[in-house]
Motif scaffolding. Structure first.
Motif, PDB file in Angstrom:
ATOM      1  N   LYS A   1       0.817  -1.221   0.000  1.00 28.63           N
ATOM      2  CA  LYS A   1       0.000   0.000   0.000  1.00 28.63           C
ATOM      3  C   LYS A   1       0.846   1.265   0.000  1.00 28.63           C
ATOM      4  O   LYS A   1       0.537   2.225  -0.714  1.00 28.63           O
ATOM      5  CB  LYS A   1      -0.954   0.006   1.195  1.00 28.63           C
ATOM      6  N   ALA A   2       1.909   1.295   0.785  1.00 29.22           N
ATOM      7  CA  ALA A   2       2.770   2.481   0.817  1.00 29.22           C
ATOM      8  C   ALA A   2       3.481   2.658  -0.532  1.00 29.22           C
ATOM      9  O   ALA A   2       3.629   3.787  -1.005  1.00 29.22           O
ATOM     10  CB  ALA A   2       3.777   2.389   1.953  1.00 29.22           C
ATOM     11  N   ASN A   3       3.898   1.572  -1.155  1.00 30.22           N
ATOM     12  CA  ASN A   3       4.547   1.667  -2.470  1.00 30.22           C
ATOM     13  C   ASN A   3       3.589   2.252  -3.500  1.00 30.22           C
ATOM     14  O   ASN A   3       3.971   3.117  -4.291  1.00 30.22           O
ATOM     15  CB  ASN A   3       5.040   0.298  -2.933  1.00 30.22           C
ATOM     16  N   ARG A   4       2.344   1.799  -3.496  1.00 32.03           N
ATOM     17  CA  ARG A   4       1.352   2.338  -4.435  1.00 32.03           C
ATOM     18  C   ARG A   4       1.097   3.822  -4.149  1.00 32.03           C
ATOM     19  O   ARG A   4       0.927   4.612  -5.075  1.00 32.03           O
ATOM     20  CB  ARG A   4       0.029   1.579  -4.352  1.00 32.03           C
ATOM     21  N   ALA A   5       1.105   4.193  -2.874  1.00 27.74           N
ATOM     22  CA  ALA A   5       0.903   5.600  -2.519  1.00 27.74           C
ATOM     23  C   ALA A   5       2.066   6.459  -3.012  1.00 27.74           C
ATOM     24  O   ALA A   5       1.866   7.591  -3.460  1.00 27.74           O
ATOM     25  CB  ALA A   5       0.734   5.746  -1.014  1.00 27.74           C
ATOM     26  N   VAL A   6       3.289   5.931  -2.936  1.00 25.79           N
ATOM     27  CA  VAL A   6       4.467   6.640  -3.458  1.00 25.79           C
ATOM     28  C   VAL A   6       4.304   6.861  -4.960  1.00 25.79           C
ATOM     29  O   VAL A   6       4.509   7.973  -5.466  1.00 25.79           O
ATOM     30  CB  VAL A   6       5.759   5.855  -3.154  1.00 25.79           C
ATOM     31  N   GLU A   7       3.928   5.818  -5.674  1.00 28.48           N
ATOM     32  CA  GLU A   7       3.747   5.931  -7.121  1.00 28.48           C
ATOM     33  C   GLU A   7       2.674   6.965  -7.461  1.00 28.48           C
ATOM     34  O   GLU A   7       2.868   7.810  -8.343  1.00 28.48           O
ATOM     35  CB  GLU A   7       3.369   4.562  -7.712  1.00 28.48           C
ATOM     36  N   LYS A   8       1.573   6.904  -6.741  1.00 24.75           N
ATOM     37  CA  LYS A   8       0.465   7.833  -6.991  1.00 24.75           C
ATOM     38  C   LYS A   8       0.876   9.275  -6.691  1.00 24.75           C
ATOM     39  O   LYS A   8       0.587  10.184  -7.475  1.00 24.75           O
ATOM     40  CB  LYS A   8      -0.739   7.431  -6.134  1.00 24.75           C
ATOM     41  N   LEU A   9       1.549   9.502  -5.561  1.00 24.98           N
ATOM     42  CA  LEU A   9       1.981  10.849  -5.182  1.00 24.98           C
ATOM     43  C   LEU A   9       2.931  11.430  -6.220  1.00 24.98           C
ATOM     44  O   LEU A   9       2.764  12.582  -6.666  1.00 24.98           O
ATOM     45  CB  LEU A   9       2.659  10.817  -3.807  1.00 24.98           C
ATOM     46  N   LEU A  10       3.933  10.653  -6.624  1.00 21.67           N
ATOM     47  CA  LEU A  10       4.887  11.155  -7.610  1.00 21.67           C
ATOM     48  C   LEU A  10       4.223  11.390  -8.966  1.00 21.67           C
ATOM     49  O   LEU A  10       4.466  12.415  -9.611  1.00 21.67           O
ATOM     50  CB  LEU A  10       6.076  10.200  -7.741  1.00 21.67           C
ATOM     51  N   ALA A  11       3.370  10.469  -9.405  1.00 25.33           N
ATOM     52  CA  ALA A  11       2.699  10.626 -10.700  1.00 25.33           C
ATOM     53  C   ALA A  11       1.822  11.879 -10.702  1.00 25.33           C
ATOM     54  O   ALA A  11       1.860  12.674 -11.652  1.00 25.33           O
ATOM     55  CB  ALA A  11       1.864   9.393 -11.022  1.00 25.33           C
ATOM     56  N   LYS A  12       1.065  12.063  -9.648  1.00 24.66           N
ATOM     57  CA  LYS A  12       0.174  13.228  -9.565  1.00 24.66           C
ATOM     58  C   LYS A  12       0.978  14.527  -9.554  1.00 24.66           C
ATOM     59  O   LYS A  12       0.674  15.463 -10.290  1.00 24.66           O
ATOM     60  CB  LYS A  12      -0.695  13.138  -8.316  1.00 24.66           C
ATOM     61  N   THR A  13       2.016  14.574  -8.739  1.00 25.01           N
ATOM     62  CA  THR A  13       2.826  15.784  -8.619  1.00 25.01           C
ATOM     63  C   THR A  13       3.548  16.102  -9.922  1.00 25.01           C
ATOM     64  O   THR A  13       3.666  17.275 -10.300  1.00 25.01           O
ATOM     65  CB  THR A  13       3.840  15.635  -7.475  1.00 25.01           C
ATOM     66  N   LEU A  14       4.027  15.065 -10.607  1.00 25.62           N
ATOM     67  CA  LEU A  14       4.760  15.262 -11.854  1.00 25.62           C
ATOM     68  C   LEU A  14       3.844  15.350 -13.076  1.00 25.62           C
ATOM     69  O   LEU A  14       4.316  15.507 -14.204  1.00 25.62           O
ATOM     70  CB  LEU A  14       5.777  14.132 -12.050  1.00 25.62           C
ATOM     71  N   LYS A  15       2.526  15.216 -12.850  1.00 21.54           N
ATOM     72  CA  LYS A  15       1.528  15.262 -13.926  1.00 21.54           C
ATOM     73  C   LYS A  15       1.795  14.199 -14.985  1.00 21.54           C
ATOM     74  O   LYS A  15       1.801  14.464 -16.187  1.00 21.54           O
ATOM     75  CB  LYS A  15       1.458  16.658 -14.532  1.00 21.54           C
ATOM     76  N   LEU A  16       2.053  12.987 -14.491  1.00 17.45           N
ATOM     77  CA  LEU A  16       2.292  11.838 -15.350  1.00 17.45           C
ATOM     78  C   LEU A  16       1.225  10.787 -15.078  1.00 17.45           C
ATOM     79  O   LEU A  16       0.642  10.753 -13.988  1.00 17.45           O
ATOM     80  CB  LEU A  16       3.665  11.222 -15.051  1.00 17.45           C
ATOM     81  N   PRO A  17       0.978   9.887 -16.034  1.00 17.40           N
ATOM     82  CA  PRO A  17       0.054   8.786 -15.745  1.00 17.40           C
ATOM     83  C   PRO A  17       0.642   7.878 -14.668  1.00 17.40           C
ATOM     84  O   PRO A  17       1.867   7.754 -14.553  1.00 17.40           O
ATOM     85  CB  PRO A  17      -0.077   8.054 -17.079  1.00 17.40           C
ATOM     86  N   LYS A  18      -0.231   7.251 -13.888  1.00 20.54           N
ATOM     87  CA  LYS A  18       0.239   6.359 -12.817  1.00 20.54           C
ATOM     88  C   LYS A  18       1.153   5.263 -13.349  1.00 20.54           C
ATOM     89  O   LYS A  18       2.083   4.844 -12.669  1.00 20.54           O
ATOM     90  CB  LYS A  18      -0.949   5.740 -12.078  1.00 20.54           C
ATOM     91  N   SER A  19       0.887   4.829 -14.564  1.00 17.81           N
ATOM     92  CA  SER A  19       1.698   3.755 -15.147  1.00 17.81           C
ATOM     93  C   SER A  19       3.131   4.197 -15.453  1.00 17.81           C
ATOM     94  O   SER A  19       3.994   3.359 -15.694  1.00 17.81           O
ATOM     95  CB  SER A  19       1.041   3.242 -16.431  1.00 17.81           C
ATOM     96  N   ALA A  20       3.416   5.494 -15.407  1.00 23.23           N
ATOM     97  CA  ALA A  20       4.759   6.010 -15.714  1.00 23.23           C
ATOM     98  C   ALA A  20       5.675   6.009 -14.497  1.00 23.23           C
ATOM     99  O   ALA A  20       6.854   6.320 -14.619  1.00 23.23           O
ATOM    100  CB  ALA A  20       4.658   7.419 -16.293  1.00 23.23           C
ATOM    101  N   VAL A  21       5.139   5.655 -13.324  1.00 25.70           N
ATOM    102  CA  VAL A  21       5.924   5.689 -12.082  1.00 25.70           C
ATOM    103  C   VAL A  21       5.820   4.325 -11.410  1.00 25.70           C
ATOM    104  O   VAL A  21       4.715   3.865 -11.113  1.00 25.70           O
ATOM    105  CB  VAL A  21       5.401   6.801 -11.138  1.00 25.70           C
ATOM    106  N   ARG A  22       6.985   3.682 -11.184  1.00 26.99           N
ATOM    107  CA  ARG A  22       6.985   2.335 -10.596  1.00 26.99           C
ATOM    108  C   ARG A  22       8.082   2.187  -9.556  1.00 26.99           C
ATOM    109  O   ARG A  22       9.250   2.502  -9.837  1.00 26.99           O
ATOM    110  CB  ARG A  22       7.223   1.290 -11.683  1.00 26.99           C
TER     111      ARG A  22
END
Length: 98
Positions: A41-62
């Protein structure tokens, strides 16, 4: 682009706190996420936070390394010179003129 992050899970809010350096001189980006460190869950939250902040699709951050560690390697699909790449460079203090 690979970004090293240090995550504080179970925080009161999701936040990117900025660059830090450990005792060995390794740079990382400090993050806080509300998610608990269970079942990824924390890993998914990291991906979501970075994707949202960087204005990238969630699939672009892993999260690709450190799945069960506070220090993680995150792959971010972005081009050199893009807005996302410039933001990462700003967070990490690269490209400074001072």
């Amino acid at each position: 682009m690979r970004l090293t992050v240090r995550v504080t899970p179970n925080a009161s809010n999701d936040d990117i706190q900025g660059r830090a350096v450990d005792d060995a001189g390794r740079e990382f980006l400090k993050l806080k996420v509300r998610a608990v460190p269970e079942g990824g869950k924390a890993n998914r939250a990291v991906e979501k936070l970075l994707a949202k902040t960087l204005k990238l699709p969630k699939s672009a951050v892993r999260v690709v390394t450190g799945e069960t560690s506070r220090i993680k390697g995150v792959d971010i699909d972005t081009e050199d010179g893009s807005a996302a790449a410039r933001q990462i460079e700003e967070w990490m203090g690269h490209g400074r003129t001072d």
